[in-house]
Write an enzyme that holds these catalytic residues in place. Structure first.
Site, PDB file in Angstrom:
ATOM      1  CB  SER A 240      -0.949  -0.005   1.195  1.00 35.06           C
ATOM      2  OG  SER A 240      -0.229  -0.062   2.411  1.00 35.06           O
ATOM      3  CB  THR A 241       3.682   2.472   2.067  1.00 33.78           C
ATOM      4  OG1 THR A 241       2.945   2.114   3.238  1.00 33.78           O
ATOM      5  CG2 THR A 241       4.337   3.821   2.296  1.00 33.78           C
TER       6      THR A 241
ATOM      7  CD  GLU B  82       8.359  -6.548  -1.255  1.00 30.81           C
ATOM      8  OE1 GLU B  82       7.386  -5.787  -1.368  1.00 30.81           O
ATOM      9  OE2 GLU B  82       8.559  -7.240  -0.240  1.00 30.81           O
TER      10      GLU B  82
END
Length: 262
Positions: A35-36, A111
Site C-alpha cells: 500500500s505505501t 523485493e
C-alpha cells in the site's frame, strides 16, 4: 482527495511524496510492493507526466508493474537494468538498526532481490511500523509447494533453538486455496512474537530445504522515511547517522490518489 484520507493514509502519502523527491532524471529505480509503495508509484507517475521526469522502474511484483505502466512509468526487468540506483519500498516492521520484516504483500523474494541489487534502499512507512524488536508482525517465509508441510515442520523444529517467543507457522491462504506468489511458491507466516536475534533467524531459515527466502531484511535498508498523519516527515540515514525533520502541506484539491485501491 488528500483531505479525505485517514491519518494513516496521510502518513503513507507524505512519506511516499518525500521519497519521490530522491528520484533524479535517468535513474533506474526499484519499485516496491504494498500500500505505501503504491503511493510512491503514483507520485512518480505524476512527476513523469507533469514534470517530464525520466526514469526506468523495476517493479517487485506483477501488480506494481501494472500500476507503474498505468501511470506512465517505463517498466523494465532487473536483467535489463543490471543494477539499480535506488529502490524505494515499504515495510511491515522496522527497528532502530533499520532491519526489516517484509512480505506482508507476498512479494518478499523479488523485493529482496531488487533491494540488494541497488546502490541505496529507502523504506517508506508510517510511524506505527517502528518497533523495539521485530516479530510482532508474522514473519513471511517463501517455500516451494512440493513438501511444504515437511518444510513447515522443519521450520518449527528449527525455531525451538532460536530466541523467539512463538514458534507457530501457518500456511498463508487466498480464500480456500493456498496463496501463490509471483514465482509460484507458497508462504508460511511465522508467529514469533519477538525475534531476539534477527540475523541468526534469517540465516538458519534459509538453510532449511524447501525454503526459498525469508522476510527478514538485515543490513539492506539505508534510509527510512517515516510519515505522520499531520504531514510531518522524519528521514533517518543509518550510514550518515543523520535524522532530518520536515512537514508537507496537503493540497485539498489534489485528487492524485482518489482511484487508488490498496
Amino acid at each position: 482527495m488528500t483531505g479525505e484520507l485517514s491519518p494513516i493514509d496521510k502518513a503513507k502519502f507524505v512519506a511516499a511524496r518525500r521519497a519521490a523527491d530522491l528520484v533524479e532524471d535517468g535513474m533506474r529505480v526499484g519499485l516496491g510492493t504494498g500500500s505505501t509503495a503504491a503511493w510512491l508509484v503514483r507520485c512518480l507517475g505524476e512527476m513523469v507526466r507533469q514534470d517530464g521526469l525520466k526514469l526506468r522502474g523495476v517493479p517487485t511484483s506483477t501488480r506494481t508493474a501494472e500500476l507503474a505502466r498505468s501511470v506512465g512509468i517505463e517498466v523494465i526487468s532487473l536483467d535489463e537494468a543490471k543494477w539499480l540506483d535506488l529502490t524505494i519500498d515499504g515495510a511491515d516492521e522496522f527497528d532502530a538498526d533499520l532491519n526489516l520484516i517484509k512480505g506482508g504483500g507476498g512479494a518478499l523474494l523479488q523485493e529482496k532481490i531488487v533491494a540488494t541489487a541497488s546502490d541505496h534502499m529507502v523504506v517508506i512507512a508510517d510511524a506505527a511500523k517502528e518497533v523495539e524488536a521485530l516479530g510482532n508482525f508474522p514473519l513471511p517465509v517463501e517455500v516451494i509447494p512440493f513438501g511444504w508441510q515437511t518444510t513447515q515442520s522443519l521450520v518449527e523444529e528449527t525455531l525451538v533453538s532460536m530466541d523467539v517467543m512463538g514458534r507457530t507457522a501457518t500456511l498463508r491462504m487466498n480464500g480456500h486455496e493456498p496463496y501463490v506468489t509471483d514465482e509460484g511458491n507458497h508462504i508460511l507466516d511465522l508467529h514469533l512474537g519477538r525475534i531476539g536475534n534477527p540475523r541468526q533467524v534469517a540465516m538458519m531459515l534459509n538453510q532449511i530445504p524447501g525454503v526459498v527466502e525469508n522476510g527478514l531484511f538485515i543490513d539492506i535498508c539505508d534510509t527510512v522515511i517515516i510519515g505522520y498523519g499531520d504531514g510531518r516527515v522524519e528521514t533517518r540515514d543509518i550510514n550518515q547517522g543523520t535524522v532530518e525533520h520536515d512537514r508537507l502541506d496537503f493540497v485539498e484539491t489534489d485528487n492524485l490518489f482518489t482511484d487508488l485501491a490498496d
